[in-house]
Write an enzyme that holds these catalytic residues in place. Sequence first.
Site, PDB file in Angstrom:
ATOM      1  N   TYR A 143       1.067  -1.179  -0.221  1.00  0.00           N
ATOM      2  CA  TYR A 143       0.145  -0.099  -0.095  1.00  0.00           C
ATOM      3  C   TYR A 143       0.809   1.267   0.096  1.00  0.00           C
ATOM      4  CZ  TYR A 143      -3.685   3.308   0.958  1.00  0.00           C
ATOM      5  OH  TYR A 143      -4.535   4.505   1.105  1.00  0.00           O
ATOM      6  N   LYS A 147       1.200   3.859  -3.214  1.00  0.00           N
ATOM      7  CA  LYS A 147       0.731   5.372  -2.890  1.00  0.00           C
ATOM      8  C   LYS A 147       2.205   6.407  -3.120  1.00  0.00           C
ATOM      9  CE  LYS A 147      -3.436   4.827  -2.095  1.00  0.00           C
ATOM     10  NZ  LYS A 147      -4.453   5.568  -2.959  1.00  0.00           N
TER      11      LYS A 147
END
Length: 235
Positions: A143, A147
């Site tokens: 994640y 990002k």
Amino acid sequence: MTSLNGSIVLVTGANGGIGTHFVREALARGAAKVYATARTPRTWDDERIVPLTLDVTDASSIRAVAEAAPDVTVLINNAGISVASAGLLTHTEEEIRGSVETNFLGPLFLTRAFAPLLAAKQGNTAIINLHSALSWYAVAGIYSATKAALWSSTNSLRLELQPAGVQVVGVHVGWVDTAMAAHATDDKLDPAVLVTAVFDATEAGKHEVLADETSMQAKAGLSAPLEVVYPQLAL
């Protein structure tokens, strides 16, 4: 700066907690139409909201949406996924590939599809990318990695699209009070507060939104020694 008044907005992940607030707040600020996209679109109670099917991991789906919504002036890349396990060495291959496709490649390819349409309008157009404070704090495995990649691509796209008058806004935030963060016990930002901050910044002509204290601290940490940001390295 980009005014929401009279705009045509497209929101990805519109069914979720943040996405729903983007749809409603855009209309409250005078948007003429909002394309509310999702893999399985929901029914809305306002004729100004146009549900569209969109899978950001599918090239044909992206092309179909760009063809169906050529009048868009504000693109909001909000859709994203997170996985439960935290480590790059413990994620499954499926989790890694799915996260990269959804959180990074999806927004990038959607932006590539809409960029010529936005540029042709010669102003009052914007792309808004939802990053995360975890773009700058690598404790969430794939994640955080996706990002961070999205943040980097936002910076590149901002420079590439600036000559065409397309405003590119990057948004950083910690926990937001949605279903995705239901497991978290830390303080959570009201999604309505987040969306208000994002649209305020967009209409003020800003390039970046640090929506809460968590994101402010994460950005400040970029200039700190690694041992300060990650104390475990000092052991």
